[in-house]
Enzyme design. Sequence first.
Site, PDB file in Angstrom:
ATOM      1  N   GLY A  29      14.045   9.767   2.209  1.00 24.07           N
ATOM      2  CA  GLY A  29      12.639   9.368   2.126  1.00 24.07           C
ATOM      3  C   GLY A  29      12.397   8.580   0.850  1.00 24.07           C
ATOM      4  O   GLY A  29      13.337   8.073   0.245  1.00 24.07           O
ATOM      5  N   ASN A  30      11.160   8.454   0.453  1.00 23.48           N
ATOM      6  CA  ASN A  30      10.845   7.785  -0.814  1.00 23.48           C
ATOM      7  C   ASN A  30       9.553   8.378  -1.373  1.00 23.48           C
ATOM      8  O   ASN A  30       8.959   9.248  -0.759  1.00 23.48           O
ATOM      9  CB  ASN A  30      10.759   6.267  -0.619  1.00 23.48           C
ATOM     10  CG  ASN A  30       9.710   5.901   0.409  1.00 23.48           C
ATOM     11  OD1 ASN A  30       8.519   6.084   0.199  1.00 23.48           O
ATOM     12  ND2 ASN A  30      10.165   5.414   1.568  1.00 23.48           N
ATOM     13  N   ARG A  31       9.142   7.897  -2.532  1.00 27.79           N
ATOM     14  CA  ARG A  31       8.034   8.533  -3.255  1.00 27.79           C
ATOM     15  C   ARG A  31       6.642   8.034  -2.854  1.00 27.79           C
ATOM     16  O   ARG A  31       5.656   8.368  -3.504  1.00 27.79           O
ATOM     17  CB  ARG A  31       8.216   8.319  -4.766  1.00 27.79           C
ATOM     18  CG  ARG A  31       9.474   8.933  -5.319  1.00 27.79           C
ATOM     19  CD  ARG A  31       9.530   8.729  -6.825  1.00 27.79           C
ATOM     20  NE  ARG A  31      10.863   8.943  -7.346  1.00 27.79           N
ATOM     21  CZ  ARG A  31      11.380  10.127  -7.602  1.00 27.79           C
ATOM     22  NH1 ARG A  31      10.669  11.214  -7.375  1.00 27.79           N
ATOM     23  NH2 ARG A  31      12.606  10.229  -8.080  1.00 27.79           N
TER      24      ARG A  31
END
Length: 221
Positions: A29-31
């Site tokens: 995923g990412n932030r």
Amino acid sequence: MTDTIFHHKKILITAGPTYEAIDPVRFIGNRSTGKMGIAIAEAFAARGAGVILVLGPTHLRPKNPVIKVVEVETGDEMYRACLEHFEKTDIVVKSAAVADYKPAQAASQKIKKTDASFTLELVKTTDILAELGKRKTHQFLVGFALETENLLENAKNKLLKKNLDLIVANLSNERGEGFGFDTNKVIIMDRNNNLHNFELKSKEEVALDILNAIEQCIDKK
Ligand code: CTP
């Protein structure tokens, strides 16, 4: 409310991250939190537009009940949701942080650790925005460019390569900008190299700047 060009227009917005499963308990995923895209959705809804928000995994939700939220998890799901609504859409704003790669195969059971090192094979995901750029007929297409260097050059390349009308470029290496912050500092660029350079401000204010830039660009057409 009727004096805005967005009244009764159909808007498709994507926001948030995507999660690409590695196994039932892990993902890539990412932030991204979706905050910027949600603020854009709210701004359009406040101007009388019909808004569909395709939202990746985040705990944030828009407040205006007029906004139709389509919850997705993966890039593939986001792509399908966008295709479903694209034809009837007037303006698309793609603020989602879509994973560029996903595991070649998601394991059906939790991957157990061994003493050996572990290599994960990744394959490319579909570039949703580039696909919409290929299919666009009447739609006005707005993309984002999140960069850590060469902001203008990279953003311009994305604008042309993905056949966009506007691109919102922002750096992600200064405090207060980008993922997770309440503020953002953007440069908005159109196909004629017109640049709007904005100060650091709240994402709600940035959303209004983006709507104004879209309005100006559509007016000039
Ligand atoms: N985007 C998309 N589908 C992808 C990747 C990106 O629709 N699989 C969209 C994003 O929503 C954004 C724009 O493309 O509007 C640019 O995303 P960004 O992450 O800045 O760039 P990439 O095209 O992924 O290129 P790179 O990661 O090399 O900078």
